[in-house]
Scaffold this active site. Sequence first.
Site, PDB file in Angstrom:
ATOM      1  N   ARG A 203       0.856  -1.178   0.000  1.00 60.57           N
ATOM      2  CA  ARG A 203       0.000   0.000   0.000  1.00 60.57           C
ATOM      3  C   ARG A 203       0.895   1.232   0.000  1.00 60.57           C
ATOM      4  O   ARG A 203       2.031   1.196   0.475  1.00 60.57           O
ATOM      5  CB  ARG A 203      -0.915   0.018   1.224  1.00 60.57           C
ATOM      6  CG  ARG A 203      -1.813  -1.208   1.351  1.00 60.57           C
ATOM      7  CD  ARG A 203      -2.584  -1.169   2.660  1.00 60.57           C
ATOM      8  NE  ARG A 203      -3.486  -2.304   2.816  1.00 60.57           N
ATOM      9  CZ  ARG A 203      -3.175  -3.433   3.421  1.00 60.57           C
ATOM     10  NH1 ARG A 203      -1.960  -3.578   3.942  1.00 60.57           N
ATOM     11  NH2 ARG A 203      -4.055  -4.417   3.520  1.00 60.57           N
ATOM     12  N   LYS A 235      -2.207  -2.703   7.979  1.00 57.77           N
ATOM     13  CA  LYS A 235      -3.307  -2.192   8.782  1.00 57.77           C
ATOM     14  C   LYS A 235      -3.273  -2.812  10.173  1.00 57.77           C
ATOM     15  O   LYS A 235      -2.985  -3.997  10.333  1.00 57.77           O
ATOM     16  CB  LYS A 235      -4.643  -2.499   8.093  1.00 57.77           C
ATOM     17  CG  LYS A 235      -4.836  -1.741   6.776  1.00 57.77           C
ATOM     18  CD  LYS A 235      -6.201  -2.015   6.176  1.00 57.77           C
ATOM     19  CE  LYS A 235      -6.421  -1.202   4.909  1.00 57.77           C
ATOM     20  NZ  LYS A 235      -7.758  -1.454   4.310  1.00 57.77           N
TER      21      LYS A 235
END
Length: 365
Positions: A203, A235
């Site tokens: 990401r 995350k």
Amino acid sequence: MAGAIRRYLDHLTVERGLAPHTLEAYQRDLQRYAATLAAGGRADIGSVTTQDVADYLAGLREGDADHPPLAASSAGRAVVAVRGLHVFALAEGLAETDPARLVRPPAPPRRLPRAISIPDVERLLEAAGGGLAGPGGTNGTDGTNGTDGDGAATGTRSAGGVPAAGGGPDPRPAAAGAVRAGESPAALRDRALLELLYGTGARISEAVGLDIDDLDLAGEWRTATVPATVRLAGKGGKQRIVPVGSYARQALEAYLIRARPSLARAARHGPPSHAVFLNARGGRLTRQGAWGALHAAAARAGLPAVSPHTLRHSFATHLLDGGADVRVVQELLGHASVTTTQVYTLVTVDKLREVYAASHPRALG
């Protein structure tokens, strides 16, 4: 209400370890929620009803004088924040009931991830170093004689050097896509950034959040088949180690040796940054700066609407097309559930259908 929101955000920060930009989004959503409730006379979280939450969701979709209507995905994110707040308030004894329990976030339309072809990826990555001035492959910005339209990347790329099915490094010759002499520090950085995004499926927040210690280009983590790795913080603070293919490794080494020191010297105050990717002032490159580098490369390559997630989608799709197991791709992407990864298999199934329909003599009536 304000006190409950502060305590909930502290909980998300300390105990859940949410990323800063995720916390900012939650804070914005909850501040709007509190303002909406206050306008209706609900100042205490214990007085909120299910109808209040449902009306808030309806208001998000319809919009008002100060806010445009939200798409299902944005409204759904806001409702998730509200539901989390009320679950927390009930658990902490701030309220006696959970009024949001029965309010479901709107289901966004299911969209298949958008991936670009391997030749387009090669054009994009070549353009990141200033090697293309447009879709025709004209002269580069570094003083070289330009490219042949596909840049120097004339071989067959396998997910930026990541093994297609868990095997060895990029099969192309090392000279293909090699870093050119005379590239500016920013060009070397941008090429390394985009090679890393495509070569690892990271990401954008994971890439710009990298520190030097997270890279192992030739150290203790290496194996015979995976000569370089990177540690990504995903995350919820979950870490994973992902192999780095030869193309991304070469681009990173060129940037770290030839460009990063000069960018680091631009820092005027404080200790030097430990970030891998630096901006022109010697600080950590921001997500917005990384977006700008990608958009500039896409414009030079003649590719419209390319986002960092496009490279992540392309990484996953090309691995699956190359025969990688979906659970291997799940681990590489850092998905908590294989269900999230399986959406990429739909892309490859669509491709199989297209090939079948175009190739089989009795596929069409």
